[in-house]
Scaffold this motif. Structure first.
Motif: not given
Length: 391
Positions: A375-382
């Motif tokens: 989530d953090v590394n691919e989307c920036g949204v948790e």
């Protein structure tokens, strides 16, 4: 109104309605996968599922439909309805993959592969299996009966997933010192919701594949197809629950649901051909195969977080062969030939394409990124920023 016009309108509406049910499988896959992965990877899984629907559908519109069917013509119903129905299928081949490689796959390379699957690989399988006159009489002539795609869709996606897992490898920490680390699901209610959405979507998947509902005979056939589809799912769920209880004295809802999905995959090849009772046997075998196949894949360190290989690949094969066993006038040899040829093509081409893409843009996230979460590394949204992320 002329009778022919009425049938055209009715069949067009029926196809659109079936397509809508199939599209319900998009949130079905998304919720199922989101519930089975850890909280730190939920946003990535949801993003992948949305991107698959968008990318695969557009690829099929621009290229794949022409490859699959040769022309934009349909005399029995609106061509636009027929296209939308077929478009609803295409993303499922990659949806099968997305869950199986979740928690360590990067989104962009998977999106690139989705383009190839939607534009070329899946359409070629459709072309060969569902009516390519140009190959009649050749070694590639596949006379396999596969109403809604036990092999054409489910096994194709399963073979592609197998190739992907072999290239990407298991999640960090999944197999250590010869032991299997159990990684529990993060949200069981989402798993149940997703599986039941898939179950409902299957009624459009198989029922819509009959192709028409504008006569008494066709209406009865559609109803029987949907009933048999549901029956196989029921049997798969029950047998999976029974086996799990006999082995562990526990009723694992995730395995029960995967048993149901296994039964649904197995019946997809010929739900229109059976009486009211044969689907029980097909579903029982399908559900049992899921339970027994999961540890087998783990033994070979083929890390599949959602059990997609057991559900879709194993039961896609079983369901297609079952038609040759239980359906009158259907050749088992023809069914076996179709399974083998599609398997060789889907696996080998997928492996080559995945291997080449991996050289350009690596599929597997680094160990550090996996530890922190996709989530953090691919989307920036948790999805759950207030929660402590699981390791």
């Amino acid at each position: 109104m002329l009778e022919a016009d009425f049938k055209y309108i009715l069949d067009t509406f029926f196809t659109i309605f079936a397509m809508v049910l199939i599209i319900f499988m998009v949130p079905g896959f998304a919720m199922l996968e989101a519930g089975l992965v850890r909280t730190k990877n939920v946003s990535a899984v949801l993003t992948i599922n949305v991107m698959i629907y968008a990318v695969a559908s557009l690829s099929f519109l621009l290229i794949g439909f022409k490859v699959a069917f040769g022309s934009w013509e349909n005399l029995n119903q609106s061509i636009w309805a027929f296209f939308m129905f077929q478009m609803a299928f295409v993303g499922k081949t990659v949806n099968i993959m997305s869950g199986g490689v979740s928690e360590r796959v990067r989104i962009i390379p998977l999106a690139i592969f989705t383009v190839v699957m939607g534009a070329v690989i899946y359409p070629l399988v459709v072309n060969v299996c569902w009516g390519a006159d140009m190959i009649k009489g050749t070694m590639l002539d596949i006379e396999m009966y596969d109403l809604a795609g036990s092999t054409v869709i489910h096994s194709t996606g399963g073979w592609a997933l197998l190739a992907a897992i072999m290239i990407i490898g298991p999640r960090k920490g999944r197999y250590q010192d010869g032991k299997i680390k159990v990684i529990p699901a993060s949200n069981i209610p989402l798993v149940v919701l997703g599986a039941l959405l898939l179950w409902i979507g299957w009624f459009g998947f198989n029922g819509g594949s009959v192709g028409s509902i504008s006569s008494i005979e066709k209406a009865d056939l559609v109803a029987k197809t949907i009933m048999n589809t549901n029956t196989a799912g029921l049997a798969g769920a029950i047998i999976a629950g029974i086996i799990m209880y006999m082995r562990y004295k526990l009723l694992d809802i995730t395995m029960i649901l995967n048993g149901a999905l296994g039964g649904l995959v197995a019946i997809t090849a010929g739900p229109d051909l059976y009486d009211a009772y044969t689907p029980i046997l097909i579903g029982l075998v399908g559900g049992a195969l899921v339970v027994f196949a999961v540890p087998v894949f783990d033994k070979f360190k083929l890390d599949d977080p959602v059990g997609a290989l057991s559900v879709h690949l194993v039961n896609g094969i079983w369901g297609t062969l079952a038609v040759g066993i239980f359906a009158d006038s259907i050749s088992f040899t023809a069914q076996l030939k179709g399974v083998v040829l599609v398997g060789i093509f889907a696996f080998s081409v997928s492996y080559i394409v995945l291997y080449l893409i991996n050289k350009i843009s690596v599929f597997r996230a680094s160990d550090d990124n996996q530890l922190e979460g996709m989530d953090v590394n691919e989307c920036g949204v948790e999805s759950y920023p207030e929660f402590k992320r699981a390791i």
